[in-house]
Design an enzyme around this catalytic site. Structure first.
Site, PDB file in Angstrom:
ATOM      1  N   GLU A  42       0.812  -1.221   0.000  1.00 17.52           N
ATOM      2  CA  GLU A  42       0.000   0.000   0.000  1.00 17.52           C
ATOM      3  C   GLU A  42       0.845   1.271   0.000  1.00 17.52           C
ATOM      4  OE1 GLU A  42      -3.399   0.302   0.010  1.00 17.52           O
ATOM      5  OE2 GLU A  42      -3.737  -1.862  -0.108  1.00 17.52           O
ATOM      6  N   ASP A  60      -8.494   5.167  -8.213  1.00 15.64           N
ATOM      7  CA  ASP A  60      -9.230   3.900  -8.323  1.00 15.64           C
ATOM      8  C   ASP A  60     -10.740   4.090  -8.233  1.00 15.64           C
ATOM      9  OD1 ASP A  60      -9.463   4.543  -5.662  1.00 15.64           O
ATOM     10  OD2 ASP A  60      -8.760   2.619  -4.889  1.00 15.64           O
ATOM     11  N   THR A  65      -7.752   7.822  -0.483  1.00 17.06           N
ATOM     12  CA  THR A  65      -7.290   6.638   0.235  1.00 17.06           C
ATOM     13  C   THR A  65      -6.332   7.132   1.307  1.00 17.06           C
ATOM     14  OG1 THR A  65      -7.516   5.156  -1.663  1.00 17.06           O
ATOM     15  CG2 THR A  65      -5.980   4.492   0.059  1.00 17.06           C
TER      16      THR A  65
END
Length: 258
Positions: A42, A60, A65
């Site tokens: 990540e 995405d 995020t």
């Protein structure tokens, strides 16, 4: 009597060894290893504790995020996190963004968020109360359900991690590209150990299903976290996820010595 006594010793030793080998992912050390593995994929770093402040849009379709396991503004888990933090610490720097987070939930929009929100997130990340809230939401939504299901399926630490990594990326839903759908696809190909199946065979089926789900999204089309990480451990027979561990993600090499 002597023969029976002598026979009991290796049985007890074997039992002790088996218990030692069967340490689950919820063991503190194994959990830290799991977090390092996820962070390598990540955040391109093993230092997962420095990721509380992380925030970006990775393109995405899930908006921002952020944090230690990628809470997303578009999928609801970021909203849940900020609500928990605000319940515990009213008036925190993120609280004023709750109305905007509720509006963008389910979309990729940054409306009402933007650079101010990004700065506020990084400021909040210095607060141990926010760090604890991230830990708690990670466990509630992702870690605990993944480990519980994996144990019910008779999987050891590697399988528990495979479930955890999948639920972090794909979410705990039941559609074909969520964790529940991935597990369902795997069950069509192999039995879990709890069902009398072979653990390695089942995990290969699960990882195959995971890859198929990843390839449906351009942002997750690089499947190296399966191919050159989890599959490497599986091929080596390291079902207990015991260090030393060496792997690659996105071409970068990582190692956990102990």
């Amino acid at each position: 009597m002597a023969a029976n006594g002598n026979a009991a010793t290796p049985v007890a030793a074997h039992s002790t060894a088996a218990k030692a080998a069967a340490v689950g992912l919820d063991d503190a050390h194994k959990k830290d290893i799991a977090m390092q593995l996820v962070s390598s994929a990540e955040n391109s770093s093993l230092d997962w504790k420095s990721q509380y402040k992380y925030i970006e849009d990775i393109g995405d379709g899930r908006g921002y995020t952020a944090g230690i396991i990628g809470f997303c503004s578009g999928t609801g888990d970021m909203l849940d996190l900020v609500e928990l933090y605000t319940d515990r610490k009213p008036g925190n720097v993120l609280a004023k963004y709750l109305p905007a987070l509720r509006k963008v939930n389910g979309t990729e929009s940054h409306s009402g968020l933007g650079s101010g929100f990004e700065s506020a997130w990084k400021t909040a990340a210095k607060d141990t109360a926010f760090q604890t809230a991230q830990n708690d939401e990670r466990d509630r939504v992702y870690f605990n359900p993944a480990v519980k299901q994996a144990k019910a399926d008779g999987l050891r630490a590697l399988g528990q991690f495979a479930y955890y990594d999948a639920i972090v990326m794909h979410g705990p839903g039941t559609d074909s590209t969520s964790f529940g759908g991935i597990r369902k696809a795997a069950l069509k190909k192999a039995k879990t150990p709890a069902q009398g199946g072979n653990e390695t065979t089942y995990l290969n089926a699960f990882l195959d299903a995971r890859k198929a789900a990843m390839k449906t999204e351009e942002a997750h089309s690089d499947t190296s976290r399966v191919d050159t990480e989890q599959r490497v451990f599986l091929q080596k027979g390291n079902l207990d996820l015991n260090p030393p561990l060496s792997w690659k993600v996105y071409g970068d090499s990582y190692n956990i010595a102990n």
